[in-house]
Scaffold this motif. Sequence first.
Motif, short mmCIF file in Angstrom:
data_model
loop_
_atom_site.label_atom_id
_atom_site.label_comp_id
_atom_site.label_asym_id
_atom_site.label_seq_id
_atom_site.Cartn_x
_atom_site.Cartn_y
_atom_site.Cartn_z
N HIS B 180 -2.00 0.69 -2.57
CA HIS B 180 -1.54 -0.82 -2.68
C HIS B 180 -2.17 -1.39 -1.32
O HIS B 180 -2.16 -1.15 -0.38
CB HIS B 180 -0.20 -0.91 -2.79
CG HIS B 180 0.41 0.11 -3.64
ND1 HIS B 180 1.95 -0.03 -3.61
CD2 HIS B 180 0.28 0.45 -4.84
CE1 HIS B 180 2.43 0.84 -4.79
NE2 HIS B 180 1.19 1.13 -5.36
N THR B 182 -3.85 -5.45 0.14
CA THR B 182 -3.42 -6.92 0.10
C THR B 182 -4.58 -7.46 -0.78
O THR B 182 -4.76 -8.43 -0.53
CB THR B 182 -4.00 -7.37 1.50
OG1 THR B 182 -5.00 -6.98 2.30
CG2 THR B 182 -2.76 -7.04 2.52
N ARG B 183 -5.55 -6.75 -1.55
CA ARG B 183 -6.49 -7.04 -2.54
C ARG B 183 -6.13 -6.54 -3.64
O ARG B 183 -7.20 -6.94 -4.77
CB ARG B 183 -7.85 -7.00 -2.14
CG ARG B 183 -8.07 -8.28 -1.16
CD ARG B 183 -9.82 -7.83 -0.87
NE ARG B 183 -10.41 -8.53 0.28
CZ ARG B 183 -10.74 -9.69 0.39
NH1 ARG B 183 -10.41 -10.58 -0.52
NH2 ARG B 183 -11.06 -9.96 1.57
N GLY B 184 -4.97 -5.81 -3.88
CA GLY B 184 -4.78 -5.05 -5.10
C GLY B 184 -4.76 -3.67 -5.03
O GLY B 184 -4.77 -3.12 -3.79
N ASP B 185 -4.59 -2.88 -6.18
CA ASP B 185 -4.41 -1.27 -5.90
C ASP B 185 -5.62 -1.04 -6.68
O ASP B 185 -6.58 -1.30 -7.48
CB ASP B 185 -3.26 -1.06 -7.17
CG ASP B 185 -1.96 -1.83 -6.93
OD1 ASP B 185 -1.66 -2.18 -5.89
OD2 ASP B 185 -1.03 -1.61 -7.82
#
Lengths: 104, 454
Positions: B180, B182-185
């Motif tokens: 995970h 801060t721009r997605g998984d």
Amino acid sequence: MQDQAGALQQSLDKLLDNAQSLATMPLDTDKQLFLDILDLRIQVAQLSLKATQASLLHQGAKGYLLSANPQRRIREAQFVAIVTPAIKHLRYLSHQLMSEVSPQ
Amino acid sequence: MNTVSHRVNMDEYGNPTDGRGEWRQFLCRACGFIYDEKLGDPDGGLPAGTRYEDIADDWVCPLCGVTKKDFEPFVYQNNGSIQPIMHEVNTGVVVIGGGTAGWTAIEALRKLDKDLPITLISADSADRYMKLQLSVAISQNKKLCDLITKSAKTLSQTLNINLVPHTFVINIDSDTKKIHTTRGDFDYTALILAIGSVPNLPSTLPPDNVWRINHIDMFANLQQKLDQKPSQHIAIIGAGMIGVELAEDINKAGHKVSLIGADELPLPNILPKIAGERLKNALIKQGIDYIGGTVVKGVQKLTDNYKITSTNQSITADHVIACTGLKLDDRLPKKAGIDYTPQGIVVNNRLQSSNPSIFAIGDCVLIDDKPCRFVAPLRQQASVIAQQILQLACQDYEHKPPVVRLKTKSILVNLSAMPTPHDDWQIELDDEKKLVMIQSLKDGLQVRLDMTYP
């Protein structure tokens, strides 16, 4: 279909466990704990999107109708994802928390 | 509808006529709606050209309904940063950390497999630079652009990888092999942690009052402060390798340096007493104020400078730099559920962590229970990891202790390996040009110290 009830349930159980254990922690200003909470909230929003999308796809055209339950649930899930704190807001906050503090 | 009557403060071309400057924009902090003075909010009763300050307090955001006080000035920023390219990659290698270790791992993988999907997630721009140059760059007046050897954008294109810069990893779910950020998984089949180490700041040194030299961005900010005025007073807390190198470098750049060490002598964990004394004298001879045997109790911000309080005295300085050692940032190893200590990630002799699909390289790794924060072993570490991931015949990683060289000019210090603190040393040679000492380690190995006075 790729997303089935079993796998979705598993993901949900994991998030519930996570929420339970976070709930037992004393709330303080610890950055690590707050990051965990933000992460959990993002995962919840993403799982709602995935689950409701799956439910619509499983029903096919019937689920696409405006009056159909999956249609309404998708919108509800999107609400979870966009309402304050929205996914992008949560990620922005996490980014801020992770950034290094330095003298000005 | 006559739109012209719905305009105020503007001429027929839409330019402001009220003498209050250009049109401005305001961002709704709750939902992201941008109020543009030029456009107004006709549906909400605000004609085009309504200045923000003229908006009534009961006006609400047309999108989410919050009031005016939840808006802040908005300036469009195009900071020229590269846009991350995030293809849907469901398999492949994810590397966390865009420093030398991360890039070395990527190069090793690419050498063996030109098609393997590789994603690099980096907290900074991932531009390549040599961190070890930071402690000697100020006197040479080397700026950010001189220190960066290759841009991450060019490198990611040549090496054909997915570059995700300015992104923090928040969680590693090793059960589902998902990261995970801060721009997605992101999904991974193999994960390489090249997360380096972070400054080990004691609680007495608040991060908003002291500088650290562990990252090029903070270094550049400090450098800017140093350039603003000559002959500033700089206090360096910690007389280890970086502290000593930096003291000499900043002193050479024309500033007054106070070097504060917890022990009487610099480099107490590396140098025998006699060598420590000579290094201390060499520092003092250059005009560096060496304050030994002093533990700092706090750093306080005054109006223009900082007050450093210690056990036996208090001094003021224009800037304070902490060189108090490094530690592992344990968030990710903890989240991934792999074994680690406060100093580093536990790996086997193939750089594999306690989870077989997670590898670690560089400063974040424990080798023989100790971290080894040097660049020299990276290539071999990278090649062992690459062979493992690609399931090729693989040899164990053999650690060769790197040579330790202090980058000071006034006195040259070379160690053939890391010595054991406080063990006995024998003098082999001691004249006016050179000091040579030997430490015999338990397993028959020797550490040789060469100290030369130019």
